[in-house]
Design a protein around this motif. Structure first.
Motif, mmCIF file in Angstrom:
data_model
loop_
_atom_site.group_PDB
_atom_site.id
_atom_site.type_symbol
_atom_site.label_atom_id
_atom_site.label_comp_id
_atom_site.label_asym_id
_atom_site.label_seq_id
_atom_site.Cartn_x
_atom_site.Cartn_y
_atom_site.Cartn_z
ATOM 1 N N ALA A 38 41.130 8.726 -0.337
ATOM 2 C CA ALA A 38 40.127 9.242 -1.566
ATOM 3 C C ALA A 38 41.034 10.082 -2.622
ATOM 4 O O ALA A 38 42.274 10.519 -1.894
ATOM 5 C CB ALA A 38 39.303 10.263 -0.976
ATOM 6 N N THR A 44 37.163 10.571 -5.593
ATOM 7 C CA THR A 44 36.670 9.233 -5.606
ATOM 8 C C THR A 44 37.293 8.200 -4.029
ATOM 9 O O THR A 44 38.424 8.319 -4.068
ATOM 10 C CB THR A 44 37.043 8.261 -6.628
ATOM 11 N N ALA A 45 36.470 7.850 -3.410
ATOM 12 C CA ALA A 45 36.701 7.190 -2.137
ATOM 13 C C ALA A 45 37.496 5.682 -2.586
ATOM 14 O O ALA A 45 36.630 5.049 -3.220
ATOM 15 C CB ALA A 45 35.679 6.968 -1.207
#
Length: 121
Positions: A38, A44-45
């Motif tokens: 992330a 955000t992964a």
């Protein structure tokens, strides 16, 4: 532009510089080809990507279009064939190693911008 849009070109530019395609701040690859799970900045992964072998195919196509015309020109240059047999595989290996990480970042950025695979949310 709505907040939910994910434009591809800015995401691609960020990914090619080893930055998070979403925010441009966090690093995309802490190791050579292993994306971070992330983003350290926006969260955000990135472990949901499914780039698989496509970055390697992109690199092969790029190398073919770059190296084949140059190789064809050097065949008649008078260099000994042994030198050419050492030179071109070495150049191809160095260029492939230099291009594979940006290609993988670009593929992941494309998937993210198009909400493909695990990036639907």
């Amino acid at each position: 532009m709505p907040e939910t849009d994910r434009p591809f070109l800015p995401a691609l530019r960020r990914a090619l510089r080893n930055r998070c395609p979403a925010c441009g701040e966090g690093k995309m690859f802490p190791r050579f080809l292993k994306p971070t799970s992330a983003c350290s900045h926006c969260g955000t992964a990135w472990d949901r990507h499914q780039a698989d072998d496509f970055p390697a195919y992109v690199v092969i196509i790029l190398l073919g279009h770059i190296l084949v015309p140059i190789m064809a020109e050097t065949i008649g240059s008078g260099l000994p064939m042994v030198a050419l047999m050492i030179l071109w595989p070495s150049v191809a290996l160095v260029l492939a190693a230099a291009l594979i990480q940006p290609a993988k970042g670009g593929v992941i950025a494309f998937q993210w911008s198009r909400r493909m695979d695990g990036f639907a949310g």
